[in-house]
Design a protein around this motif. Structure first.
Motif: not given
Length: 155
Positions: A69-84
């Motif tokens: 699934h792409g490791g850390y960069p993929a996980m990071l991409a899923h969270h960027l800009g979400l404003a959790i």
């Protein structure tokens, strides 16, 4: 035996089957939760399995998330800009920790302490990385959580 290595949290938890049970229980609860349902209502059909793969790798299992699934960069991409929000972060942490019993994860204090510590650390990092204007490091290893605390990483 005294020479036996200490098992990983992944092995202690029951491996991939246990983490897949956890994500099934957890995301069923998420979709019934008024705070988190709006965030996850459009998650794809593989989201639960991908989160189980992430947790497995973090807890010392095989590098399935990185390899598939792409490791850390993929996980990071899923969270960027979400404003959790803090409320969403807290609710996510509460629901996943509470889902561990229903999923049959070990209930010994040592495992639960390590598991909840990762959840707390990971949700705070996800919230920070999701903030508007955040600029987290674009590449980092998937964290490897153990019985103690997170290993330091300087990017």
């Amino acid at each position: 035996m005294a020479d036996d290595p200490v098992p990983t949290l992944y092995d202690w938890a029951g491996g991939a089957p246990a983490l897949h049970r956890l994500t099934e229980v957890f995301y069923d609860r998420v979709l019934a939760d008024e705070v988190l349902e709006p965030v996850f209502r459009h998650m794809g059909p593989h989201h639960r399995a991908h989160v189980a793969d992430w947790l497995g790798e973090v807890l010392g299992g095989p590098a399935v998330y990185t390899d598939r699934h792409g490791g850390y960069p993929a996980m990071l991409a899923h969270h960027l800009g979400l404003a959790i929000s803090e409320a969403q972060r807290v609710r996510w942490a509460q629901l996943v920790a509470g889902s561990a019993d229903a999923a049959g994860l070990p209930d010994d204090p040592e495992f639960r302490s390590a598991f909840v510590a990762y959840v707390e650390w990971g949700t705070r990092l996800a919230m920070a990385n999701s903030a508007p204007g955040a600029s987290p490091p674009p590449a980092a290893p998937v964290p490897r959580w153990g019985w103690g605390e997170a290993p330091p990483w300087a990017g």
